[in-house]
Design a protein around this motif. Structure first.
Motif, PDB file in Angstrom:
ATOM      1  N   GLY A 120       3.224 -29.904  59.987  1.00 57.73           N
ATOM      2  CA  GLY A 120       2.005 -29.443  60.143  1.00 57.73           C
ATOM      3  C   GLY A 120       1.391 -28.620  60.244  1.00 57.73           C
ATOM      4  N   TRP A 121       2.391 -27.273  59.088  1.00 59.49           N
ATOM      5  CA  TRP A 121       1.452 -26.425  58.018  1.00 59.49           C
ATOM      6  C   TRP A 121       0.827 -26.506  57.372  1.00 59.49           C
ATOM      7  CZ3 TRP A 121       2.193 -21.175  60.760  1.00 59.49           C
ATOM      8  CH2 TRP A 121       3.687 -21.634  61.602  1.00 59.49           C
ATOM      9  N   PRO A 122      -0.437 -25.785  56.991  1.00 56.68           N
ATOM     10  CA  PRO A 122      -1.738 -25.785  56.209  1.00 56.68           C
ATOM     11  C   PRO A 122      -0.961 -26.085  54.883  1.00 56.68           C
ATOM     12  CG  PRO A 122      -2.158 -24.127  57.772  1.00 56.68           C
ATOM     13  CD  PRO A 122      -0.535 -24.133  57.815  1.00 56.68           C
ATOM     14  N   MET A 123      -1.412 -27.114  54.110  1.00 54.69           N
ATOM     15  CA  MET A 123      -1.457 -28.316  52.949  1.00 54.69           C
ATOM     16  C   MET A 123      -2.156 -26.655  51.548  1.00 54.69           C
ATOM     17  SD  MET A 123      -2.859 -31.257  52.760  1.00 54.69           S
ATOM     18  CE  MET A 123      -4.462 -31.966  52.663  1.00 54.69           C
ATOM     19  N   LYS A 124      -1.596 -26.374  50.872  1.00 50.56           N
ATOM     20  CA  LYS A 124      -2.809 -25.986  49.634  1.00 50.56           C
ATOM     21  C   LYS A 124      -4.846 -26.553  49.946  1.00 50.56           C
ATOM     22  CE  LYS A 124      -3.978 -25.672  45.065  1.00 50.56           C
ATOM     23  NZ  LYS A 124      -3.695 -23.967  44.356  1.00 50.56           N
ATOM     24  N   ALA A 125      -5.401 -24.907  49.552  1.00 47.96           N
ATOM     25  CA  ALA A 125      -6.342 -25.034  50.456  1.00 47.96           C
ATOM     26  C   ALA A 125      -7.300 -24.864  49.372  1.00 47.96           C
ATOM     27  CB  ALA A 125      -7.035 -23.824  51.301  1.00 47.96           C
ATOM     28  N   LYS A 126      -9.009 -25.607  48.960  1.00 44.76           N
ATOM     29  CA  LYS A 126      -9.987 -25.589  47.996  1.00 44.76           C
ATOM     30  C   LYS A 126     -10.242 -24.442  47.981  1.00 44.76           C
ATOM     31  CE  LYS A 126     -10.399 -30.724  48.498  1.00 44.76           C
ATOM     32  NZ  LYS A 126      -9.452 -31.232  47.396  1.00 44.76           N
ATOM     33  N   ALA A 144      -7.074 -20.695  63.354  1.00 51.47           N
ATOM     34  CA  ALA A 144      -5.643 -21.649  63.975  1.00 51.47           C
ATOM     35  C   ALA A 144      -6.002 -22.102  65.388  1.00 51.47           C
ATOM     36  CB  ALA A 144      -4.655 -20.449  64.175  1.00 51.47           C
ATOM     37  N   CYS A 145      -5.664 -23.957  64.890  1.00 51.38           N
ATOM     38  CA  CYS A 145      -5.997 -24.659  65.926  1.00 51.38           C
ATOM     39  C   CYS A 145      -4.557 -25.708  65.484  1.00 51.38           C
ATOM     40  CB  CYS A 145      -6.547 -26.324  65.190  1.00 51.38           C
ATOM     41  SG  CYS A 145      -7.069 -27.320  66.475  1.00 51.38           S
ATOM     42  N   TRP A 146      -3.911 -25.937  67.183  1.00 54.96           N
ATOM     43  CA  TRP A 146      -2.774 -26.501  67.270  1.00 54.96           C
ATOM     44  C   TRP A 146      -2.881 -27.095  68.530  1.00 54.96           C
ATOM     45  CZ3 TRP A 146       1.094 -27.450  64.404  1.00 54.96           C
ATOM     46  CH2 TRP A 146       2.325 -27.723  64.664  1.00 54.96           C
ATOM     47  N   SER A 203      -1.422 -17.351  59.556  1.00 57.34           N
ATOM     48  CA  SER A 203      -0.631 -16.082  60.564  1.00 57.34           C
ATOM     49  C   SER A 203      -0.915 -16.094  61.527  1.00 57.34           C
ATOM     50  CB  SER A 203      -1.089 -14.858  59.940  1.00 57.34           C
ATOM     51  OG  SER A 203      -1.186 -13.751  60.740  1.00 57.34           O
ATOM     52  N   LEU A 204      -2.357 -16.758  62.296  1.00 61.40           N
ATOM     53  CA  LEU A 204      -2.670 -17.235  63.400  1.00 61.40           C
ATOM     54  C   LEU A 204      -1.901 -18.269  64.290  1.00 61.40           C
ATOM     55  CD1 LEU A 204      -6.846 -16.689  63.055  1.00 61.40           C
ATOM     56  CD2 LEU A 204      -5.305 -15.523  64.649  1.00 61.40           C
ATOM     57  N   LEU A 205      -1.841 -19.121  63.786  1.00 66.38           N
ATOM     58  CA  LEU A 205      -0.773 -20.242  63.621  1.00 66.38           C
ATOM     59  C   LEU A 205       0.259 -20.108  64.117  1.00 66.38           C
ATOM     60  CD1 LEU A 205      -1.375 -23.541  64.127  1.00 66.38           C
ATOM     61  CD2 LEU A 205      -0.906 -23.895  61.351  1.00 66.38           C
ATOM     62  N   SER A 206       1.177 -18.974  63.197  1.00 67.36           N
ATOM     63  CA  SER A 206       2.605 -18.469  63.415  1.00 67.36           C
ATOM     64  C   SER A 206       2.080 -17.949  64.502  1.00 67.36           C
ATOM     65  CB  SER A 206       2.665 -17.302  62.374  1.00 67.36           C
ATOM     66  OG  SER A 206       4.255 -17.314  63.171  1.00 67.36           O
ATOM     67  N   GLU A 207       1.106 -17.558  64.911  1.00 60.62           N
ATOM     68  CA  GLU A 207       1.505 -16.779  66.981  1.00 60.62           C
ATOM     69  C   GLU A 207       1.324 -17.644  67.532  1.00 60.62           C
ATOM     70  OE1 GLU A 207      -1.836 -14.500  69.416  1.00 60.62           O
ATOM     71  OE2 GLU A 207      -1.670 -14.019  67.117  1.00 60.62           O
ATOM     72  N   VAL A 208       0.480 -18.350  67.266  1.00 58.73           N
ATOM     73  CA  VAL A 208       0.436 -20.002  68.630  1.00 58.73           C
ATOM     74  C   VAL A 208       1.794 -21.080  68.398  1.00 58.73           C
ATOM     75  CG1 VAL A 208      -0.920 -22.347  68.532  1.00 58.73           C
ATOM     76  CG2 VAL A 208      -2.139 -19.918  68.442  1.00 58.73           C
ATOM     77  N   ARG A 209       2.222 -21.428  67.414  1.00 61.80           N
ATOM     78  CA  ARG A 209       3.517 -21.434  67.488  1.00 61.80           C
ATOM     79  C   ARG A 209       4.391 -21.263  67.849  1.00 61.80           C
ATOM     80  NH1 ARG A 209       3.274 -25.775  62.764  1.00 61.80           N
ATOM     81  NH2 ARG A 209       5.559 -26.484  63.538  1.00 61.80           N
ATOM     82  N   GLY A 210       4.315 -19.763  67.501  1.00 59.85           N
ATOM     83  CA  GLY A 210       6.141 -18.551  68.144  1.00 59.85           C
ATOM     84  C   GLY A 210       6.828 -18.994  67.110  1.00 59.85           C
ATOM     85  N   GLU A 211       6.830 -19.442  65.705  1.00 58.01           N
ATOM     86  CA  GLU A 211       7.620 -19.558  64.496  1.00 58.01           C
ATOM     87  C   GLU A 211       6.986 -18.643  63.696  1.00 58.01           C
ATOM     88  OE1 GLU A 211       8.562 -24.453  63.313  1.00 58.01           O
ATOM     89  OE2 GLU A 211       6.903 -23.927  65.805  1.00 58.01           O
ATOM     90  N   ASP A 212       8.210 -18.787  62.454  1.00 55.91           N
ATOM     91  CA  ASP A 212       7.730 -18.294  61.150  1.00 55.91           C
ATOM     92  C   ASP A 212       7.436 -19.002  60.325  1.00 55.91           C
ATOM     93  OD1 ASP A 212       8.252 -15.107  61.675  1.00 55.91           O
ATOM     94  OD2 ASP A 212      10.183 -15.797  61.354  1.00 55.91           O
ATOM     95  N   PRO A 213       6.041 -19.366  59.557  1.00 56.73           N
ATOM     96  CA  PRO A 213       6.076 -20.600  58.526  1.00 56.73           C
ATOM     97  C   PRO A 213       6.905 -20.215  57.365  1.00 56.73           C
ATOM     98  CG  PRO A 213       4.243 -18.772  58.155  1.00 56.73           C
ATOM     99  CD  PRO A 213       5.165 -18.426  59.536  1.00 56.73           C
ATOM    100  N   PRO A 214       6.794 -21.650  57.042  1.00 58.26           N
ATOM    101  CA  PRO A 214       8.268 -21.567  55.519  1.00 58.26           C
ATOM    102  C   PRO A 214       7.124 -20.708  54.513  1.00 58.26           C
ATOM    103  CG  PRO A 214       7.233 -23.559  56.245  1.00 58.26           C
ATOM    104  CD  PRO A 214       6.533 -22.608  57.305  1.00 58.26           C
ATOM    105  N   PRO A 215       7.844 -20.513  53.510  1.00 57.97           N
ATOM    106  CA  PRO A 215       7.171 -19.630  52.658  1.00 57.97           C
ATOM    107  C   PRO A 215       5.704 -20.237  51.796  1.00 57.97           C
ATOM    108  CG  PRO A 215       9.133 -19.091  52.779  1.00 57.97           C
ATOM    109  CD  PRO A 215       9.183 -20.022  53.488  1.00 57.97           C
ATOM    110  N   ASP A 216       6.366 -21.557  51.892  1.00 59.67           N
ATOM    111  CA  ASP A 216       5.377 -22.146  50.575  1.00 59.67           C
ATOM    112  C   ASP A 216       3.731 -22.941  51.488  1.00 59.67           C
ATOM    113  OD1 ASP A 216       6.535 -23.702  51.805  1.00 59.67           O
ATOM    114  OD2 ASP A 216       6.341 -24.934  50.824  1.00 59.67           O
ATOM    115  N   SER A 217       3.545 -22.490  52.667  1.00 60.27           N
ATOM    116  CA  SER A 217       2.259 -23.270  53.485  1.00 60.27           C
ATOM    117  C   SER A 217       1.615 -21.285  53.407  1.00 60.27           C
ATOM    118  CB  SER A 217       2.885 -23.201  54.704  1.00 60.27           C
ATOM    119  OG  SER A 217       3.279 -22.243  55.468  1.00 60.27           O
ATOM    120  N   VAL A 218       2.254 -20.059  53.208  1.00 57.75           N
ATOM    121  CA  VAL A 218       1.113 -18.899  53.487  1.00 57.75           C
ATOM    122  C   VAL A 218       0.313 -19.494  52.415  1.00 57.75           C
ATOM    123  CG1 VAL A 218       1.160 -16.486  53.235  1.00 57.75           C
ATOM    124  CG2 VAL A 218       2.734 -18.012  54.930  1.00 57.75           C
ATOM    125  N   LYS A 219       0.897 -19.539  51.115  1.00 53.43           N
ATOM    126  CA  LYS A 219       0.116 -19.619  50.018  1.00 53.43           C
ATOM    127  C   LYS A 219      -1.226 -20.620  49.912  1.00 53.43           C
ATOM    128  CE  LYS A 219       1.988 -15.932  47.688  1.00 53.43           C
ATOM    129  NZ  LYS A 219       1.485 -14.453  47.746  1.00 53.43           N
TER     130      LYS A 219
END
Length: 220
Positions: A120-126, A144-146, A203-219
């Motif tokens: 459910g983490w974001p993928m590569k954006a346009k 962030a929507c969850w 970062s906002l989604l991480s706050e909502v989910r209460g967990e750190d995102p995987p490294p490849d989801s931030v870029k």
């Protein structure tokens, strides 16, 4: 009419939490950039926009302007038609530029479609939202929507109303892009702006989910 019909069932069938509405300018052009999980996203982001004192405009497939009933919603909502093909994408870009310059609030899902990540983490954006922001100087508010994917899965026709799902919407401060604004931004500037936008959303989604995102989801 669409809001009156859709908002009450949503409120009754979910536990909706909205935060960060104070970050959305009450007037003037603004872009809201959100992650994308479900067909329910447009509905809940509309609720968020209204709670922020704005009526959001969306990109939508051109075919909806031909569908009975729906076409009147598309016209009255001043949404932006998206046709197939490269030239049509350019038309949508110019239409969005006109909208924000006219002071509209336009919602963009930078990923272009539902995330294909199982987690459910974001993928590569346009880079479309970045191009609009940099060429017009329009502020971009990350959102962030969850919870919508559990409420209305991508392959489902009807929402899951029992048990009531919690849906979170949280916005942050506009993304700092002033150093990148240009009439003709370079590919490097567009990628940098897109990365900043998606990093803020994640970062906002991480706050909502209460967990750190995987490294490849931030870029971006």
């Amino acid at each position: 009419m669409a809001i009156d019909l859709l908002a009450p069932p949503l409120a009754l069938s979910t536990r909706l939490r909205v935060r960060g509405t104070e970050h959305v300018p009450r007037e003037g052009g603004v872009l809201i950039a959100s992650n994308h999980l479900s067909n329910a996203d447009a509905i809940v982001v509309t609720v968020f926009g209204l709670a922020s004192g704005r009526v959001p405009r969306f990109f939508a497939k051109a075919g909806l302007w031909k569908a009975p009933v729906v076409r009147s919603v598309m016209r009255s909502g001043r949404h932006i038609q998206v046709h197939r093909g490269r030239s049509s994408a350019l038309d949508a870009y110019h239409a969005t530029v006109r909208s924000v310059r006219d002071g509209e609030c336009v919602v963009v899902f930078p990923e272009g479609t539902f995330t294909d990540r199982e987690d459910g983490w974001p993928m590569k954006a346009k880079t479309g939202v970045a191009r609009i922001a940099l060429t017009t100087g329009t502020p971009v508010v990350p959102l962030a929507c969850w919870g919508t994917r559990e409420y209305l899965p991508p392959d489902a026709r009807l929402p899951r109303v029992s048990p009531r799902r919690r849906i979170d919407l949280v916005a942050g401060l506009p993304v700092e892009l002033s150093d990148l604004v240009a009439d003709k931004p370079s590919a490097t500037q567009l990628r940098e702006a897109t990365e900043r936008i998606m990093t803020s959303v994640t970062s906002l989604l991480s706050e909502v989910r209460g967990e750190d995102p995987p490294p490849d989801s931030v870029k971006a």
